[in-house]
Design an enzyme around this catalytic site. Structure first.
Site, mmCIF file in Angstrom:
data_model
loop_
_atom_site.group_PDB
_atom_site.id
_atom_site.type_symbol
_atom_site.label_atom_id
_atom_site.label_comp_id
_atom_site.label_asym_id
_atom_site.label_seq_id
_atom_site.Cartn_x
_atom_site.Cartn_y
_atom_site.Cartn_z
ATOM 1 N N ASN A 7 0.877 -1.177 0.000
ATOM 2 C CA ASN A 7 0.000 0.000 0.000
ATOM 3 C C ASN A 7 0.917 1.229 0.000
ATOM 4 O O ASN A 7 1.511 1.563 1.027
ATOM 5 C CB ASN A 7 -0.891 -0.024 1.243
ATOM 6 C CG ASN A 7 -1.909 1.092 1.242
ATOM 7 O OD1 ASN A 7 -1.873 1.987 0.386
ATOM 8 N ND2 ASN A 7 -2.807 1.059 2.207
ATOM 9 N N ARG A 88 -2.352 -2.012 -3.637
ATOM 10 C CA ARG A 88 -3.627 -1.326 -3.455
ATOM 11 C C ARG A 88 -3.619 -0.098 -4.362
ATOM 12 O O ARG A 88 -2.694 0.719 -4.312
ATOM 13 C CB ARG A 88 -3.759 -0.884 -2.009
ATOM 14 C CG ARG A 88 -5.029 -0.125 -1.771
ATOM 15 C CD ARG A 88 -5.120 0.335 -0.354
ATOM 16 N NE ARG A 88 -6.413 0.947 -0.123
ATOM 17 C CZ ARG A 88 -6.668 1.733 0.895
ATOM 18 N NH1 ARG A 88 -5.746 1.991 1.776
ATOM 19 N NH2 ARG A 88 -7.864 2.257 1.048
ATOM 20 N N HIS A 177 -12.984 2.117 -0.031
ATOM 21 C CA HIS A 177 -12.862 1.059 1.001
ATOM 22 C C HIS A 177 -13.369 -0.280 0.470
ATOM 23 O O HIS A 177 -13.773 -1.147 1.243
ATOM 24 C CB HIS A 177 -13.687 1.381 2.275
ATOM 25 C CG HIS A 177 -13.243 2.595 3.018
ATOM 26 N ND1 HIS A 177 -14.125 3.409 3.679
ATOM 27 C CD2 HIS A 177 -12.022 3.127 3.223
ATOM 28 C CE1 HIS A 177 -13.462 4.404 4.261
ATOM 29 N NE2 HIS A 177 -12.182 4.252 3.985
ATOM 30 N N ARG A 236 -13.300 14.530 8.027
ATOM 31 C CA ARG A 236 -14.118 14.832 6.838
ATOM 32 C C ARG A 236 -15.577 15.039 7.228
ATOM 33 O O ARG A 236 -16.092 14.354 8.114
ATOM 34 C CB ARG A 236 -14.021 13.684 5.825
ATOM 35 C CG ARG A 236 -12.667 13.611 5.152
ATOM 36 C CD ARG A 236 -12.589 12.424 4.217
ATOM 37 N NE ARG A 236 -11.536 11.507 4.632
ATOM 38 C CZ ARG A 236 -11.365 10.273 4.156
ATOM 39 N NH1 ARG A 236 -12.185 9.811 3.230
ATOM 40 N NH2 ARG A 236 -10.389 9.519 4.587
ATOM 41 N N GLU A 379 -7.389 -5.816 4.793
ATOM 42 C CA GLU A 379 -7.253 -5.450 3.383
ATOM 43 C C GLU A 379 -6.006 -6.100 2.769
ATOM 44 O O GLU A 379 -6.009 -6.483 1.605
ATOM 45 C CB GLU A 379 -7.185 -3.920 3.258
ATOM 46 C CG GLU A 379 -8.530 -3.281 3.575
ATOM 47 C CD GLU A 379 -8.443 -1.832 4.009
ATOM 48 O OE1 GLU A 379 -7.847 -1.570 5.086
ATOM 49 O OE2 GLU A 379 -8.964 -0.967 3.293
#
Ligand code: ADP
Length: 391
Positions: A7, A88, A177, A236, A379
């Protein structure tokens, strides 16, 4: 067979090496502050964590050091033992609905999608290029964060905007996601022994999203065109009334960039509480009676409940709900507050079972109409699985 799961961010590179198909983690770590002064890396092997300073001008420097560490720790004896590297990649646009072996065409496409993910795709590509250079014989695979959501029907992904904005400009809900929601869905399929379940998967971390899974595939998701929509998050805003943007620009004499920066980096938990983006700090302050911390927690919970309720209605029936991500896996208070507010759907919490962090667990009461689970998401293993499947 050894597979690396990678990643890459603009100044970081996280990795895990797996022995596949056993899914055994052999070594993991992260390179940080790449391209900055005081760059360093940490690796974890045999349960031990080591931190080292190293001059990392770019991602290729990080990959070179990683290879040295793999050799010196006897994780590999030669480079050709590494059969695949899975990366990723945040944005695959409408083009990729599954993972793909990376070649020059794929690199060009990921590059062309950078306008949709300007912070992420270029960084992901730096990682891809560095590994392809240093490990030319390994197969490189791109695993997209958007791919899982490509099964959404038009009714879920079209905004109520001029249709040409979609056809000409690619404005639609993409969702993010996806690698995590995919993992949660696969885990629940096994747990429920049902290939086509209806599920609501809640990934609640610093970034947060909820997906509605219908007949085993994604039907809707709360993140949209950008990674700032739907739920309230650490920094956010999530969904807001778009008229706020020009209004506050004028009132506070702010540029569009400044306002967008505030919506992405200074809103959410941080903006409402004025304390922190970290839910642990929020919970601690709320426990001490801080009113704005309490308010931010209520807003966070309410938005989750709203999305679960709306997806419940859209799905008709729900076989399971799950919580994942740093907050979903660890915050008992958040799970409890959400589940209590879902009483109208027949959800009932088992408070003893909920008294746990980071474990796969059924946390609903035996008479709950919908079973609710905690699932530690993974992940990295999804990236390794997809890469292994290609080989
Ligand atoms: P991301 O990957 O999106 O950066 P994570 O999934 O790591 O985020 O989640 C980070 C969030 O998880 C933070 O808000 C952090 O406070 C929260 N978290 C981690 N551990 C706990 C805990 N023990 N209790 C409450 N929240 C926690």
């Amino acid at each position: 067979m050894k597979i690396l799961s990678v990643n890459a961010g603009s100044s970081s590179l996280k990795f895990q090496m797996y022995e596949m198909p056993e899914e055994k983690v052999l070594i993991s770590g992260v390179f940080e502050k790449i391209g900055m002064a005081e760059s360093f890396y940490t690796i974890k092997i045999n349960g031990e964590k080591v931190k080292k300073m190293a001059l990392l001008d770019n991602h290729t420097d990080a990959v070179k050091i990683l290879i040295e560490e793999l050799l010196s720790n006897n994780v590999i004896t030669s480079l050709d033992e590494i059969k695949g590297v899975g990366h990723r990649v945040v944005h695959g646009g409408s083009k990729y609905s599954s993972s793909i072996i990376i070649n020059e065409d794929v690199i060009d496409t990921i590059e062309s999608l950078s306008s949709l993910a300007p912070l992420h795709n270029p960084a992901n590509l730096m990682g891809i290029r560095a590994f392809m250079k240093e490990l030319p014989s390994a197969i490189s695979v791109a695993v997209f964060d958007t791919a899982f959501h490509q099964t959404m029907p038009e009714e879920s992904f079209i905004y109520a905007l001029p249709y040409e904005w979609y056809t000409k400009n690619g404005i639609r809900r993409y969702g993010f996601h996806g690698i995590s929601h995919d993992y949660l869905t696969e885990t629940l399929k096994k747990e429920l022994d049902n290939d086509k379940p209806n599920l609501i998967t809640c990934h609640l971390g610093n970034g947060a999203s909820i997906s509605a899974i219908k007949d085993g595939v994604c039907f809707d998701t709360s993140l949209g065109f950008s990674p700032n929509s739907g739920l309230m998050m650490g920094t956010r805003s999530g969904d807001i009334d778009c008229a706020i943007i020009p209004y506050i620009m004028k009132e506070e004499n702010l540029s569009l960039n400044e306002v967008m920066n505030i919506l992405n980096k200074k809103s959410g938990y941080l903006g409402v509480s004025g304390i922190s983006n970290d839910s642990r700090d929020i919970e601690a302050a709320a426990d001490q009676g801080n009113e704005r911390a309490k308010l931010s927690q209520v807003l966070f919970v309410n938005r989750i409940v709203e999305y679960i309720a709306k997806y419940y209605v859209k799905l008709g029936h729900v076989d399971a709900i799950c919580f994942a991500g740093g907050i979903g896996e660890n915050s008992m208070a958040t799970r409890e507050a959400v589940m209590n507010k879902l009483a109208a759907l027949g959800v009932k919490i088992d408070n003893d079972a909920n008294n746990v962090r980071g474990e796969f667990k059924l946390i609903s009461a035996s008479d709950s109409k919908i079973p609710v689970y905690i699932i530690p998401t993974d992940e990295e293993v999804m990236i390794a699985r997809d890469t292994y499947n290609f080989i």
